[in-house]
Design an enzyme around this catalytic site. Structure first.
Site, short mmCIF file in Angstrom:
data_model
loop_
_atom_site.label_atom_id
_atom_site.label_comp_id
_atom_site.label_asym_id
_atom_site.label_seq_id
_atom_site.Cartn_x
_atom_site.Cartn_y
_atom_site.Cartn_z
N SER A 182 4.09 33.20 -130.15
CA SER A 182 4.39 32.82 -128.78
C SER A 182 5.88 32.90 -128.54
CB SER A 182 3.90 31.43 -128.49
OG SER A 182 4.72 30.50 -129.12
N THR A 187 17.12 28.66 -118.41
CA THR A 187 17.70 29.56 -119.41
C THR A 187 16.84 29.53 -120.66
OG1 THR A 187 18.92 27.81 -120.41
CG2 THR A 187 20.03 28.95 -118.65
N ASN A 224 4.34 41.23 -129.97
CA ASN A 224 3.66 40.32 -129.07
C ASN A 224 2.15 40.45 -129.06
OD1 ASN A 224 5.62 38.55 -127.76
ND2 ASN A 224 6.60 40.51 -127.32
N THR A 279 13.20 32.26 -133.60
CA THR A 279 11.76 32.52 -133.68
C THR A 279 11.58 34.00 -134.04
OG1 THR A 279 11.71 32.87 -131.29
CG2 THR A 279 11.05 30.70 -132.09
N GLU A 334 13.02 41.17 -128.24
CA GLU A 334 11.94 41.57 -129.15
C GLU A 334 11.76 43.07 -129.19
OE1 GLU A 334 9.17 37.57 -129.26
OE2 GLU A 334 8.77 39.08 -127.75
#
EC number: 2.3.1.35
Lengths: 409, 409
Positions: free
Chosen positions: B409, B191, B403, B152, B276
């Site tokens: 998401s 996890t 974010n 992602t 991120e």
């Protein structure tokens, strides 16, 4: 609040001062609060962090007799993780105040905020206390200087006050000052730095009980960054000048409790709004929870989620992150029953209705609402009758900037 | 890892594919893994979030018979908070795979990652599965495409593999792929998304037990942002081709456990490093704890502290924030006994020695060490013999940027 005079000096019988002691490179950094009646009933709440700053350790001891006559607080140095030397310096600070105000050191409450792991510059503190003593006053300016002297990364000072009628008709005043900004996630019996004074006639146990109740629904529902400080401290002093019928733990005053709740909630919201780098105050209201504990967990977890906070910074009505945060909050609920709305100044925009995400035009309205400075998220769990409110702020690039600068704490 | 071929296709008996199904606007977004031997012993670990995505709910059911023959996973849509329709679509996805590979739907494991609160585009998923079936292969490229299809906000795909000798001399291979990046704070039995394949001969209970042990010291010690996802999923498949003496829960293989630990730890570190916006991988090693639980709490709390993370982003060796995080971790320790060091590629710089902050030149050295890409913080609590390691990453402006974009998401 509608009172004209706010803060610590809005209550009869207290004088305050804020001075430049030189602990910080510049600006006001030492506050002194003095009770004109000498020692009065007092209560304190302190951090639950296992590493307790020296002033926290000493203040807890000084509150064993449930009374205080003065409070001294400094910014620029937390006097935390400073070992025995830190304890010695906190004790000496109390001694300086005792000498200046003709009190016993045990009558002095101490608080520090700033960098962790450095020793308090005692000579500067000593000189600062002497200076502050000379400037003690009950003017509005003195109260504001005191509030300013405890600021760290705060951008505005935080003061409030309220007036209430006691059940027997006497008028009681409550005034307060606080600092917040970062390392804020008060836990259980912990909070940030706040000082509350009142002229109420109340026993120490009654004051402690009312303070804990008010903190549980205000400071303890506040989260800026989920980091619980080593120095969180709240002091309350009550000098009895209002001459109301004595409030006790067994016979509490509903009106006094409501007034104290107002004052602490007001400070909590000011602290959230002025969270480090914050662009938005975020208020999370959870209703329909099965237990109060569930409501509190749910509200505070959503307010504390980095992803929810970053979404609000980006004006993104990302209800999925709210649902995910509810899911790991530990609160009991059924995803198919929850409703989520954004509440703006003028209207309410539903995002999720009984488990169903709402279509695109509701999202477009929500994006508009997120332009407002105060963001209210309303969550209905539809499981019971309990509710709670939590406050926080958005996660911004400015937060990261502030907290990535060398040796800020 | 020194194996030449890494990832899912490094193990005999498994074929993989990664294709563009069109769930995301562009790029690979659907992976298929097929066991050539049909159904084989399998185990799964799933999110502890109370809101469980539809594929999590269905996969748990499909694992009741402790075997799987294929796994399908998509990015671009989490199929979480999607109600009954989401469940229906997850079931239909399993049916598509069953049809394509001549399995029962119950033999298919499902995973999804992406936006919460939107429905899976079934037509695209159906076409994607057909396409993936055609492309199934045991080449290195196929394994890598599969790993890429579950990314992602990841910036790199995450694959690893290891080879080990079973106690009786057989050679066992383990290969794995994972995705991470954000909403990562796996909790208890939870996890992020990871798929592990092995040719070991092992019972389902033995596999489940080894997987849980390995996850507890790897994925469950990982934190990117303290947000636990609705979709965290780990699958492990073991096809028995290695013909080692059967490993069971009662007679586990130390070597297999160590190999599995290596693979999961390797993935956990890759995920932390690619958190991120991350500029640094942060490894927190806590030794000298009284209990293992204390060591884990201490390590993970420090790794998860926004203030510690922001300090590392700013190359600030702010040990005070480390001490504060230890203090609210819940671990037992005495501030006057702890030591803290930064460990670089070539040297170790102590910051705190037995409760005493060290002088300025040690801080200057520490600032230099913080230029390295991998930051290791070593904490000795000096209370006992237990230890734990946790992984995370720094908190950067880029994290906030990523974010705060609309509907990520």
């Amino acid at each position: 609040m509608s009172d004209e005079k706010v803060g610590l000096t809005s209550v009869p019988g207290y004088r305050a001062a804020g001075v430049e002691a030189g602990v910080k490179e510049e600006g006001l950094d030492l506050m002194l609060l003095s009770s004109e009646r000498g020692t009065v009933p007092a209560a304190g709440l302190f951090t639950s962090n296992h590493v307790k700053a020296a002033p926290v350790q000493i203040s807890k001891k000084h509150l064993e007799d449930k009374q205080l006559g003065a409070i001294v607080a400094n910014s620029g140095c937390a006097n935390a993780f400073t070992g025995r030397e830190g304890i010695r310096r906190a004790r000496q600070t109390a001694q300086y105040v005792a000498d200046a105000l003709e009190l016993k050191p045990e009558d002095v409450g101490l608080a520090s905020t700033g960098l962790i792991g450095t020793q308090l510059p005692l000579d500067k503190i000593g000189e600062g206390i002497k200076k502050a003593k000379e400037e003690l006053s009950n003017t509005w300016e003195a109260g504001t200087d005191a509030a300013k002297a405890i600021m760290t990364t705060d951008t505005v000072s935080k003061e409030t006050a309220t007036t209430l009628e006691a059940e027997n008709g006497s008028t009681i005043k409550i005034g307060a000052a606080a600092k917040g900004a970062g390392m804020i996630h008060p836990d259980l019996h912990a909070t940030m730095l706040a000082i509350i004074v009142t002229d109420a006639n109340i026993t120490p146990a009654g004051l402690r009980s009312a303070l804990q109740k008010a903190a549980d629904r205000s400071f303890n529902m506040l989260t800026i960054d989920r980091d619980t400080s080593t120095n969180d401290t709240v002091f309350a002093l009550a000098n009895g000048i209002a001459e109301n019928e004595k409030i006790t733990k067994k016979e509490p005053s509903k009106n006094f409790q409501e007034g104290l709740n107002r004052v602490l909630t007001d400070l909590a919201k000011m602290i959230a709004k002025d969270g480090e780098g914050a662009e938005h105050l975020i208020e999370i209201r959870v209703e329909g929870a099965e237990t109060e504990e569930d409501a509190k967990k749910a509200a505070r977890t959503v307010a504390g989620s980095n992803l929810v906070k970053a979404a609000i910074f980006g004006r993104d009505p990302n209800f999925g992150r709210i649902v995910a945060a509810l899911g790991y909050s530990g609160a009991e609920f059924s995803p198919s029953r929850i409703s989520i709305s954004l509440i703006g100044e003028e209207k309410e925009t539903p995002l999720v209705l009984k488990g169903e995400p709402l279509p695109g035009d509701s999202i477009d309205e929500a994006i508009k609402l997120l332009e407002e400075e105060e963001i209210r998220i309303y969550i209905d769990l539809d499981e019971g009758g309990e509710s709670a409110t939590s406050w926080g702020c958005d996660l911004t690039k400015e937060y990261v900037e502030i907290n990535s600068q060398y040796f800020r704490s």
